[in-house]
Write an enzyme that holds these catalytic residues in place. Structure first.
Site, PDB file in Angstrom:
ATOM      1  N   PRO A 296       0.834  -1.199   0.000  1.00  0.00           N
ATOM      2  CA  PRO A 296       0.000   0.000   0.000  1.00  0.00           C
ATOM      3  C   PRO A 296       0.871   1.253   0.000  1.00  0.00           C
ATOM      4  O   PRO A 296       1.817   1.362   0.785  1.00  0.00           O
ATOM      5  CB  PRO A 296      -0.798  -0.130   1.302  1.00  0.00           C
ATOM      6  CG  PRO A 296      -0.803  -1.591   1.602  1.00  0.00           C
ATOM      7  CD  PRO A 296       0.526  -2.090   1.124  1.00  0.00           C
ATOM      8  N   GLU A 297       0.567   2.171  -0.904  1.00  0.00           N
ATOM      9  CA  GLU A 297       1.283   3.433  -0.979  1.00  0.00           C
ATOM     10  C   GLU A 297       0.403   4.525  -0.378  1.00  0.00           C
ATOM     11  O   GLU A 297      -0.633   4.234   0.223  1.00  0.00           O
ATOM     12  CB  GLU A 297       1.677   3.725  -2.431  1.00  0.00           C
ATOM     13  CG  GLU A 297       2.550   2.626  -3.039  1.00  0.00           C
ATOM     14  CD  GLU A 297       2.928   2.871  -4.491  1.00  0.00           C
ATOM     15  OE1 GLU A 297       2.996   4.044  -4.914  1.00  0.00           O
ATOM     16  OE2 GLU A 297       3.160   1.878  -5.218  1.00  0.00           O
TER      17      GLU A 297
ATOM     18  N   LYS B 238       3.554   6.343   4.157  1.00  0.00           N
ATOM     19  CA  LYS B 238       2.856   5.057   4.129  1.00  0.00           C
ATOM     20  C   LYS B 238       2.531   4.536   5.528  1.00  0.00           C
ATOM     21  O   LYS B 238       2.100   3.395   5.684  1.00  0.00           O
ATOM     22  CB  LYS B 238       3.712   4.025   3.399  1.00  0.00           C
ATOM     23  CG  LYS B 238       4.103   4.418   1.979  1.00  0.00           C
ATOM     24  CD  LYS B 238       5.045   3.392   1.366  1.00  0.00           C
ATOM     25  CE  LYS B 238       5.598   3.853   0.034  1.00  0.00           C
ATOM     26  NZ  LYS B 238       6.551   2.877  -0.550  1.00  0.00           N
TER      27      LYS B 238
ATOM     28  N   ARG C 101      13.993  -2.364  -9.986  1.00  0.00           N
ATOM     29  CA  ARG C 101      12.533  -2.256  -9.922  1.00  0.00           C
ATOM     30  C   ARG C 101      11.949  -2.230 -11.328  1.00  0.00           C
ATOM     31  O   ARG C 101      12.413  -1.495 -12.203  1.00  0.00           O
ATOM     32  CB  ARG C 101      12.113  -0.976  -9.182  1.00  0.00           C
ATOM     33  CG  ARG C 101      12.689  -0.816  -7.792  1.00  0.00           C
ATOM     34  CD  ARG C 101      12.180  -1.882  -6.830  1.00  0.00           C
ATOM     35  NE  ARG C 101      10.752  -1.792  -6.627  1.00  0.00           N
ATOM     36  CZ  ARG C 101      10.173  -1.028  -5.703  1.00  0.00           C
ATOM     37  NH1 ARG C 101      10.912  -0.265  -4.900  1.00  0.00           N
ATOM     38  NH2 ARG C 101       8.861  -1.020  -5.564  1.00  0.00           N
TER      39      ARG C 101
END
Length: 280
Positions: free
Chosen positions: A2-3, A60, A264
């Site tokens: 979750p951001e 976050k 990434r």
């Protein structure tokens, strides 16, 4: 993971169900989640009897403001909160349960067991790990153009890598960094030191706009994210590049490509985000 938009959505839904509720007792099934104090019984003693007065967020991190303390919760990859009535079936991977004096229960479920919890006295929450290591939230007044430009021009890192650095700006993760870079027409491999002030301004503006749009949509559900009421986010329907590999760009029609930046996965449009430096 979750951001910021997902955590903001969780914060707002939690406010509806937990504020002004008093914690009668706590069950902790996975003590490794408790980071401060590192003694689980001490953690329980600090929180038991406290009333949740308000909810906050930093990047976050969820912040539960109690009478005298702040409970700082990081959901990491799969953490979820849900509110239950007594007798509701307990799901597998429920590791922490807060029992309220009215009989309701706040349950923390985490398949990966990566989530963390810290408790500090009110007023000290930003003096210690993990919050003291964070840069400004994108919606903080301190996240202004001068701050952002000064931070970026001092490093030769790729802009994608820098935007993921929580000590520069907190709350952005892989999804919203890719979307911000697309909206700002900046290639993820551009070196920060080569960014013009105008490009940094576009990044600052588009980071905020992307996050606001995602918050309005309740966040992004790619795999398992749901809010406290079990509702999925809807922003995945509006993503320009993230997860859109090989699909046509909604702006120019070119195929979205996927590359690696700092290990990434990174999505971009090669036309809308030209690699003027020719970096691979």
């Amino acid at each position: 993971m979750p951001e910021l938009p997902e955590v903001e959505t969780i914060k707002e839904t939690l406010k509806l169900f937990v504020c002004n509720k008093t914690i009668k007792h706590i069950d902790i099934e996975w003590p490794n989640m408790i980071k401060h104090p590192d003694d689980v019984e001490e953690f329980k003693a600090l929180v038991t009897g406290q009333t949740i007065r308000s909810m906050g967020r930093k990047g976050k991190f969820l912040l539960f403001y109690l009478d005298e303390y702040v409970l700082i919760s990081h959901l990491r990859m799969e953490g979820k909160y849900s509110v239950h009535s007594p007798g509701d079936p307990v799901k597998k991977h429920t590791h922490v349960t807060f029992y309220f004096s009215n009989g309701e229960e706040l349950r923390y479920n985490d398949v990966r067991k990566f989530g963390t919890m810290h408790v500090y006295p009110i007023g000290e929450e930003f003096m210690h790990k993990p919050l003291n290591q964070l840069g400004p939230d994108p919606f903080d007044t301190s996240f202004n153009l001068e701050y952002f430009y000064e931070k970026l021009k001092r490093t030769d890192r790729y802009i994608k890598t820098a935007l993921l650095d929580q000590s520069i700006v907190t709350g952005l993760g892989n999804i919203y960094v890719d979307e911000t870079l697309f909206r700002a027409n900046v290639h993820p491999l551009k070196r920060c030191s080569k960014l013009s002030k105008q490009e940094v301004k576009k990044l600052q503006i588009n980071a905020k706009e992307t996050l606001r749009d995602a918050i309005k949509a309740g966040g992004t559900t790619i795999r398992s994210y749901v809010n406290t009421q079990g509702d999925m986010g809807m922003f995945q329907q509006d993503l320009y590049v993230y997860g859109q590999h090989s699909k046509p760009c909604r702006v120019c029609g070119a195929d979205i490509i996927k590359i690696k930046v700092g290990g990434r996965g990174t999505h971009l449009c090669p036309t809308c985000q030209p690699n003027k430096q020719g970096v691979r």
